[in-house]
Enzyme design. Structure first.
Site, PDB file in Angstrom:
ATOM      1  N   GLY A 128       0.810  -1.212   0.000  1.00 22.89           N
ATOM      2  CA  GLY A 128       0.000   0.000   0.000  1.00 22.89           C
ATOM      3  C   GLY A 128       0.841   1.258   0.000  1.00 22.89           C
ATOM      4  N   PHE A 129       1.764   1.368   0.968  1.00 22.38           N
ATOM      5  CA  PHE A 129       2.680   2.510   1.072  1.00 22.38           C
ATOM      6  C   PHE A 129       1.950   3.839   1.187  1.00 22.38           C
ATOM      7  CE2 PHE A 129       4.450  -0.707  -1.912  1.00 22.38           C
ATOM      8  CZ  PHE A 129       5.319  -1.321  -1.026  1.00 22.38           C
ATOM      9  N   GLY A 132       1.944  -7.348   4.508  1.00 29.57           N
ATOM     10  CA  GLY A 132       3.219  -8.007   4.290  1.00 29.57           C
ATOM     11  C   GLY A 132       4.245  -7.704   5.357  1.00 29.57           C
ATOM     12  N   LYS A 139      13.075 -10.482  12.407  1.00 32.35           N
ATOM     13  CA  LYS A 139      13.034 -10.801  10.982  1.00 32.35           C
ATOM     14  C   LYS A 139      12.167  -9.795  10.215  1.00 32.35           C
ATOM     15  CE  LYS A 139      13.219 -14.998   9.600  1.00 32.35           C
ATOM     16  NZ  LYS A 139      12.957 -16.426   9.269  1.00 32.35           N
ATOM     17  N   GLY A 157       8.060   1.044   9.819  1.00 35.05           N
ATOM     18  CA  GLY A 157       7.750   0.971   8.401  1.00 35.05           C
ATOM     19  C   GLY A 157       8.255   2.122   7.558  1.00 35.05           C
ATOM     20  N   GLU A 158       8.343   3.331   8.131  1.00 30.94           N
ATOM     21  CA  GLU A 158       8.637   4.494   7.300  1.00 30.94           C
ATOM     22  C   GLU A 158       9.992   5.147   7.544  1.00 30.94           C
ATOM     23  OE1 GLU A 158       4.637   6.748   6.350  1.00 30.94           O
ATOM     24  OE2 GLU A 158       4.521   5.871   8.347  1.00 30.94           O
TER      25      GLU A 158
END
Length: 751
Positions: free
Chosen positions: A268-269, A496, A647, A717-718
């Protein structure tokens, strides 16, 4: 209502994702371990169903006709040839589309759900065209090929109206952006302009960044089914609750009669955080035809109808004493927005937090263009703002003849520079020290263009990474039975990144059960309302409520005897199970939750500066004859608080670096300044990094908990993408002696 089909016959309408942990993962202290994703087996074997993979009996397929003018009014639309095609079920245009309610205006104080409104356009309820690519007709057919052929055969005549799409020509019309509860558009400390003028050493630079599109592996897709006034939607969304609320409003049905199922999202991002016309018009087509309808956008369709990142022009000016101490820092930006909606990016907010300059001023300016909406894209604002900031700091280091790492450490603040708030957690200095050692930075030559192997000019660059930490409301239920099996339920999202795995690890440790005893249900609006997957906030948001629910659960069970588990206590006292919940699904409960969230958010904003940070080090090789640049080595060290899963954390951080490599070297959406039409709407012309473009990426983290966050974790994530483009720009300068200011940093600019 039609039911989905499977090779073995009908199955339940929609499938909540259930993540059962593999047995081999059992063991103590689940948090921090490198655990395989629990959803990996169904993904690699093809059993995982995405939005366009839920087949229903009687299902039809939709495709869209996109406007070919930028601003205009439809004066005629001929659908006769389309309707005559064998297999066409319906053609829907503004002439016959049922009325839908307007989407709510974005207002986070009144309703967080309103933030999902992508545009203000009343799709197919108006003859007006607001951007080149706006859907103006929907064709429904028995198969995908007929639907797409039919959409292409719709003939539309327009009255063309004046428009403005050329950012360079319109830049002078920009106005100062106002700050809001969620964004500091401007700020100052001292007199930065005077300090810059008086500084013994200074740089004053102009940078530009282009438009970008997300290009997730799974293009936007929707399957919609009506059963009377009850609606089921399968959609690749980053925010189930916001989508559900928007559809209930748009189609004037009770919220409880809308079910959104989104067990898996293929990337998606930020591009799937808002509600785009394809989803709304697929739901409309299902209502008009009375059949289940699926629409999967083509790659070009995503470019035409889904927003992206807008271009920017930035100024970064820094003044310093000769010892490197910064006396002035000015960061300004100008960026357009689509006139039909979207949110401005927080481009200059990095100036508030990164360097301890004595005087600081930052200001964002915006203007409206007749283009698609501005929407979230990985690290919105910080990714492109950090590019300009980190390249300017590197330029200052050369003006001072000082090592770029030494300059950054010299100006590392002890408190938030612009307002003096304490950092909740910040170990950027340690990131640079560790990263320098791992990379071998001490061996770097200072002079540009001083290292060469054959035809390759070799350069090393560094940059800081930064992204704020967020928490959003999340409702969670937890159940523990006497057999020691635990169930966690929350409508969060799996794109994901391993969210279900991480939450299973957290629940296992909190309840004192093996990891393989935890099942996590997610991805369905019938579950307790979860947060959106955005702002690197989902893990912390769910974890906060999950930990609270686990404590409530244990308190309700009682105090175990020495050596006794809570499950054993349940069995000894004759109870089958115990359950606890955090958050309420009632109207009043949701209102109370919104008030509590806003109060906590404002309190945290006043008290702390919370953020993840890091240090990037990279090597590039540039062909001296052709200008072709390759990134050949990467080391990055991050301060992201406590890591839940080693991980998945490494994967997220590497993914950010990969996306940053594309941003730096290849990615740009090209818009015709005359027509407003995107000229490269495909992966054959919009170049994202492939395996050959990406080197080995070594990432590590300090794993030191932030005491103000649940379990001490910060978002991952960012932060990985921030600073990446700056590090590459700095390495290219070191390799070639050429300083480039305009992304992407392509070979013709190096030549």
């Amino acid at each position: 209502m039609s039911s989905p089909e499977s090779p073995d016959g009908p199955v339940a309408a929609g499938s909540t994702a259930v993540a059962a942990v593999p047995a081999e993962a059992a063991g103590p202290a689940a948090v921090g371990r490198a655990v395989d994703r629990v959803d990996a087996p169904v993904k690699v074997t093809g059993q995982a169903r995405y939005a366009a993979e839920f087949p229903y009996v009687g299902q039809a397929y939709a495709a869209f006709t996109y406007a070919t003018v930028t601003r205009g009014r439809i004066t005629a639309i001929d659908t006769a040839a389309t309707s005559a095609l064998p297999g066409v079920v319906a053609v829907i245009t503004h002439l016959d589309a049922p009325r839908m309610k307007p989407s709510p205006k974005p207002n986070p104080l009144r309703s967080m759900e309103s933030m999902a409104t992508a545009t203000s356009v009343d799709y197919l309820n108006t003859s007006e065209v607001h951007w080149n690519g706006q859907p103006v007709a929907v064709v429904v057919a028995e198969d995908v090929e007929t639907a797409r052929h039919g959409a292409e055969s719709v003939s539309v005549t327009y009255e063309v109206l004046p428009h403005s799409v050329d950012f360079a020509a319109e830049e002078h019309n920009a106005v100062p952006q106002k700050s809001s509860i969620i964004q500091h558009a401007s700020g100052s400390k001292g007199d930065a302009d005077a300090a810059l003028a008086d500084a013994p050493v200074s740089v004053d630079l102009r940078f530009t960044t282009p438009r970008h599109h997300h290009n997730a592996l799974e293009p936007h897709a929707t399957t919609a089914v009506w059963d009377g006034d009850r609606l089921t939607v399968h959609d690749g969304t980053q925010n189930i609750h916001w989508l559900r609320s928007q559809l209930a409003t748009k189609f004037d049905v009770p919220l409880g009669d809308v079910r959104v199922v989104s067990p898996f999202v293929g990337g998606g991002f930020g591009g799937k955080s808002m509600v785009w016309p394809g989803t709304i018009l697929t739901v409309l087509a299902a209502r008009v035809t009375g059949r289940p309808v699926r629409a999967a956008l083509t790659r070009e369709g995503v470019y035409r109808s889904v927003g992206g990142r807008q271009p920017s022009v930035q100024r970064v000016a820094i003044g310093a004493e000769r010892d490197g101490g910064m006396t002035a820092l000015i960061h300004t930006s100008t960026a357009p927005m689509g006139k039909v909606g979207g949110m401005p990016e927080q481009i200059t907010t990095v100036a508030r937090h990164m360097y301890g300059a004595g005087n600081i001023r930052h200001q964002q300016r915006t203007l409206g263009l007749d283009t698609h909406s501005t929407t979230n894209m990985r690290a919105p604002g910080e990714s492109i703002g950090s590019y300009a900031m980190e390249a300017a700091v590197d330029e200052l280091a050369y003006a001072l003849r000082m090592d770029p790492v030494e300059l950054r450490l010299r100006n590392e603040p002890s408190r938030n520079p612009i307002d003096g708030k304490p950092f909740a957690h910040r170990q950027l200095r340690e990131c640079f020290v560790n990263g320098s050692s791992l990379f071998g930075w001490s061996a770097r030559s200072f002079e540009p263009r001083s290292v060469r192997e054959g035809r390759s000019l070799i350069g090393w660059g560094t940059a800081a990474a930064y992204h704020p930490a967020w928490q959003l409301p999340a409702n969670v239920t937890v159940r523990l039975d006497a057999a020691g099996q635990a169930l966690v339920r929350c409508a969060f999202h799996e794109m994901g990144m391993g969210t279900a795995t991480a939450q299973g690890q957290i629940a296992a440790d909190a309840l004192g059960v093996p990891f393989d005893a935890v099942t996590v249900e997610y991805g369905d609006s019938e579950l307790p309302t979860g947060p959106g997957a955005g702002g690197s906030a989902q893990t912390a948001s769910v974890a906060s409520s999950l930990l609270e629910a686990c404590e409530k659960l244990k308190k309700s069970i009682g105090t175990p005897r020495e050596g006794e588990s809570y499950a054993q206590l349940l069995a000894r006292t004759g109870r089958d199970h115990a359950e606890a919940a955090v958050g309420s699904e009632t109207r009043v409960g949701k209102t109370v939750g919104q008030v509590k969230f806003t109060a906590k958010y404002l309190k945290d904003q006043r008290r702390w500066m919370k953020a993840a940070c890091g240090a990037h080090f990279c090597e590039v090789r540039v062909d001296a004859d052709t200008g072709e640049a390759r990134v050949t080595r990467w080391v990055a060290v991050f301060d992201v608080g406590r890591v839940i899963n080693a991980k998945t954390a490494a994967s997220q951080l590497r993914g950010g670096v990969v996306m940053g490599i594309g941003q730096a070297l290849t990615e740009q959406t090209l818009l015709d300044p005359r027509t407003g039409r995107i000229m490269n709407p495909s992966l054959s012309e919009y170049h994202v990094p492939v395996h050959a473009d990406v080197p080995r990426i070594d990432v590590s983290w300090l794993d030191d908990p932030d005491p103000t966050m649940p379990l001490g974790l910060l978002g991952i994530g960012e932060v990985g993408i921030t600073g990446v483009a700056g590090a590459i720009a700095n390495a290219l300068h070191h390799a070639t002696g050429r300083r480039l200011y305009d992304l992407p940093l392509t070979l013709e600019k190096l030549l």
